[in-house]
Design a protein around this motif. Structure first.
Motif, PDB file in Angstrom:
ATOM      1  N   ALA A 254      32.183 -35.447   8.851  1.00  0.00           N
ATOM      2  CA  ALA A 254      31.596 -34.308   9.573  1.00  0.00           C
ATOM      3  C   ALA A 254      32.669 -33.293   9.935  1.00  0.00           C
ATOM      4  O   ALA A 254      32.482 -32.078   9.768  1.00  0.00           O
ATOM      5  N   LEU A 255      33.801 -33.757  10.415  1.00  0.00           N
ATOM      6  CA  LEU A 255      34.905 -32.858  10.776  1.00  0.00           C
ATOM      7  C   LEU A 255      35.438 -32.112   9.557  1.00  0.00           C
ATOM      8  O   LEU A 255      35.691 -30.900   9.610  1.00  0.00           O
ATOM      9  N   LEU A 256      35.601 -32.829   8.446  1.00  0.00           N
ATOM     10  CA  LEU A 256      36.137 -32.219   7.235  1.00  0.00           C
ATOM     11  C   LEU A 256      35.155 -31.227   6.627  1.00  0.00           C
ATOM     12  O   LEU A 256      35.555 -30.144   6.164  1.00  0.00           O
ATOM     13  N   LYS A 257      33.855 -31.574   6.621  1.00  0.00           N
ATOM     14  CA  LYS A 257      32.839 -30.662   6.086  1.00  0.00           C
ATOM     15  C   LYS A 257      32.752 -29.400   6.934  1.00  0.00           C
ATOM     16  O   LYS A 257      32.666 -28.292   6.403  1.00  0.00           O
ATOM     17  N   TYR A 403      44.399 -34.736   0.202  1.00  0.00           N
ATOM     18  CA  TYR A 403      42.973 -35.001   0.415  1.00  0.00           C
ATOM     19  C   TYR A 403      42.187 -34.473  -0.778  1.00  0.00           C
ATOM     20  O   TYR A 403      42.282 -33.308  -1.131  1.00  0.00           O
ATOM     21  N   LYS A 404      41.408 -35.354  -1.426  1.00  0.00           N
ATOM     22  CA  LYS A 404      40.664 -34.996  -2.630  1.00  0.00           C
ATOM     23  C   LYS A 404      39.183 -34.750  -2.380  1.00  0.00           C
ATOM     24  O   LYS A 404      38.534 -34.012  -3.132  1.00  0.00           O
ATOM     25  N   GLY A 405      38.603 -35.372  -1.365  1.00  0.00           N
ATOM     26  CA  GLY A 405      37.186 -35.191  -1.098  1.00  0.00           C
ATOM     27  C   GLY A 405      36.582 -36.461  -0.536  1.00  0.00           C
ATOM     28  O   GLY A 405      37.285 -37.410  -0.165  1.00  0.00           O
ATOM     29  N   PRO A 427      34.310 -33.014  -4.349  1.00  0.00           N
ATOM     30  CA  PRO A 427      35.695 -32.530  -4.277  1.00  0.00           C
ATOM     31  C   PRO A 427      35.872 -31.483  -3.191  1.00  0.00           C
ATOM     32  O   PRO A 427      35.018 -30.621  -3.001  1.00  0.00           O
ATOM     33  N   MET A 428      36.962 -31.573  -2.466  1.00  0.00           N
ATOM     34  CA  MET A 428      37.242 -30.642  -1.376  1.00  0.00           C
ATOM     35  C   MET A 428      38.700 -30.204  -1.450  1.00  0.00           C
ATOM     36  O   MET A 428      39.560 -30.972  -1.910  1.00  0.00           O
ATOM     37  N   PRO A 429      39.009 -28.988  -1.006  1.00  0.00           N
ATOM     38  CA  PRO A 429      40.399 -28.511  -1.051  1.00  0.00           C
ATOM     39  C   PRO A 429      41.258 -29.160   0.021  1.00  0.00           C
ATOM     40  O   PRO A 429      40.775 -29.531   1.089  1.00  0.00           O
TER      41      PRO A 429
END
Length: 453
Positions: A254-257, A403-405, A427-429
Motif C-alpha cells: 500500500a505504501l509503495l503503490k 526494488y523491482k515491484g 513492475p515498479m520504478p
C-alpha cells in the motif's frame, strides 16, 4: 461493475454461429457478486472440430435451454456493466447476434483483456488465454469450457487492474457511471468501502483522480475526509463523485503503490507528495584514523546515501536513537562537534572512539552492524506478507538492492525465486522514496518473512 464472460459456439460461417455455452461473472473490481453459467441449445449442429476442442456434443445440448429462455437472465446479470472478455470482439459480436435474432438490440461498453494485457504486460510470447494464464501462474480448470475460461479471465483482469498504475480502466468505469446519471452520496460511498488495508482513489465527475491515499482501514480513513473540517477535506467533499479502492493486505505494498501512483497520476490534492520530500540524507566516510564517520547532510545525488529523511529534525532524532542503540560515538555520528572527546565520554556513556581509546576495527564493527540493518544495497530478497484474502500471499522483489515491484499469488503457487516471481510481477520504478519506504517498513516489522536468493 463488470460482466466478465466467455462464450462457446457451434463454429461455422461468420454470423451464423450459435451459442452452446455461456458463463458470466458479475465482478465489482474486487470480488464476484453474481454468476450465470449454462449450456445453451443452439438449434443447429456443432462443427466436429468444436466438439473435439470443447467436449460439448450435440447430444449434451438436446435438453439444454434455448437462447430465448436464458436471454432475460443475461440482461439482468449484465445490466449496468462493462462487458469484459478475452477477445471481446468475438464474444460481444456473438452475444449481440443471438439477441438480434430475438429482435433485441443488446449494447454495452466493452473491455478486451487481450488489448489490456498487450499494453500492461508487454513482450509476452503469446496472448492466448491458455498460454498467458500459464505464464502468469493463473490456474485454468476446464480449458475451452465457458466457466473455466471466464474464471481465468476474471483472475487475469484482476491482475491487469493491479498493473494499471495510470488507472485508465477505473476512469472508464467512473465515466460509465456518470453516463448512467448515478451520483452516489457521501454516505453511500463510505458504506461500500471495506475496513481493510489498501489504496483509495477519490474521483471527480469526469473520472479524474483528485486524491490518492493509503490506509490500514480504508472505510475509516475516507470517512475522516468526508467529516473533516480541514481545508483539503472540505475541497474533497465538494468535488468527490466516487471513491474506488484496491485492497493490498500488505501495508508495505500500500505504501509503495501510493508513492508511485501519486507521482504518475499527480492528483491535485496530493501535490506535496508528487515529488520526494527526502531532502536530508545520511552518508558514511572514513576519517584519517580509520574510523567510519556517519554524516548528516543535504541530499546529494552524487553520493551514496545510507538512508534519507524528510527534515533535519527527523534526521537528528533518528540519529540520537541509533547512536544509543548501536553504542556509537556522538562525535563520529555528527551529533557532537566537540574538539576533543564527546560529552558522552565525559559522562561515561561513550567508550572513547572519539579519542582513540578503542580501536577503529572494534568501533567499525558496530557501525557495520548498523549499516547491515539499514541498507539492502547489494541484497537479493523477496519480502513475503499477507495477501488480500486468506488464500493469497503478497511478495515484494528486490534484486541487487533495486526494488523491482510486487505481486499477489495463490498459496498453491510456489514463489521461492525471482525467476518465478518475474512472471507475475507488477513492475515498479526504483527511487529514493521506495528505498526509504522499504527500509523503514523492515525496521518496524522485523518479523516479516524474507526469502534471500
Amino acid at each position: 461493475m463488470y460482466a466478465i464472460l466467455d462464450i462457446e459456439t457451434t463454429g461455422g460461417q461468420f454470423n451464423e454461429e450459435g451459442i452452446t455455452e455461456i458463463a458470466i461473472y458479475r465482478y465489482d473490481g474486487h470480488e464476484i457478486v453474481d454468476q450465470f453459467i449454462s449450456l445453451v441449445n443452439p438449434e443447429i449442429p456443432i462443427q466436429p472440430f468444436v466438439v473435439k476442442l470443447t467436449g460439448i456434443s450435440n447430444a449434451m445440448l438436446q435438453s439444454a435451454p434455448k437462447f430465448f429462455e436464458v436471454a432475460k437472465r443475461i440482461i439482468e446479470i449484465t445490466e449496468g456493466c462493462i462487458i469484459v472478455a478475452h477477445n471481446t470482439v468475438f464474444d460481444y459480436r456473438v452475444l449481440r447476434l443471438e439477441f438480434k435474432r430475438l429482435g433485441y438490440d443488446f449494447q454495452a461498453q466493452t473491455l478486451d483483456t487481450v488489448e489490456l494485457a498487450q499494453k500492461l504486460i508487454p513482450d509476452m510470447p503469446s496472448y492466448s488465454l491458455g498460454k498467458l494464464s500459464r505464464a502468469l501462474g493463473i490456474p485454468v480448470a476446464d480449458r475451452h469450457r465457458a466457466s473455466g475460461d471466464a474464471m481465468a479471465t476474471v483472475k487475469l483482469f484482476k491482475m491487469l487492474l493491479d498493473k494499471d498504475v495510470e488507472k485508465t480502466i477505473i476512469s472508464t468505469f467512473i465515466k460509465t457511471e456518470v453516463e448512467k446519471g448515478i451520483a452516489p452520496k457521501l454516505l453511500d460511498i463510505v458504506d461500500k468501502l471495506p475496513s481493510r488495508c489498501g489504496i483509495y482513489y477519490v474521483h471527480r465527475e469526469d473520472g479524474k483522480i483528485i486524491y490518492i491515499g493509503k490506509s490500514r482501514n480504508i472505510k475509516k480513513r475516507v470517512n475522516q475526509h468526508f467529516t473533516g473540517n480541514q481545508t483539503k477535506s472540505k475541497k474533497i467533499q465538494l468535488e468527490v463523485f466516487d471513491v474506488t479502492y484496491e485492497e493490498t493486505g500488505s501495508e508495505l505494498i500500500a505504501l509503495l503503490k501510493e508513492s508511485q501512483e501519486v507521482k504518475v497520476n499527480k492528483p491535485k490534492y496530493n501535490r506535496a507528495q508528487s515529488k520526494t520530500n527526502l531532502q536530508w540524507a545520511l552518508y558514511q566516510q572514513t576519517d584519517k584514523n580509520g574510523y567510519i564517520n556517519l554524516v548528516l547532510d543535504k541530499y546529494d545525488r552524487n553520493r551514496q546515501e545510507i538512508t534519507a529523511f524528510n527534515s533535519i529534525i527527523e534526521a537528528k532524532t533518528t540519529m540520537h536513537r541509533l547512536t544509543q542503540r548501536y553504542e556509537l560515538c556522538p562525535k563520529l555520528t555528527g551529533l557532537d562537534d566537540a574538539k576533543t572527546n564527546c560529552q558522552s565520554y565525559t559522562v561515561k556513556t561513550c567508550d572513547g572512539a572519539c579519542i582513540g581509546e578503542i580501536s577503529a576495527d572494534v568501533y567499525n564493527l558496530r557501525v557495520q552492524a548498523f549499516l547491515n540493518d539499514y541498507t539492502f544495497t547489494s541484497e537479493n530478497m523477496i519480502i513475503l506478507d499477507r495477501g488480500r484474502n486468506v488464500g493469497e500471499r503478497s511478495a515484494v522483489l528486490i534484486e541487487n538492492g533495486i526494488y523491482k515491484g510486487y505481486a499477489f499469488f495463490d498459496l498453491n503457487y510456489q514463489v521461492l525465486n525471482s525467476k518465478v516471481l518475474h512472471k507475475i510481477l507488477v513492475p515498479m520504478p526504483h527511487n529514493r522514496d521506495t528505498t526509504a519506504i522499504i527500509r523503514m517498513h523492515l525496521r518496524r516489522n522485523p518479523k516479516l518473512k524474507i526469502v534471500n536468493f
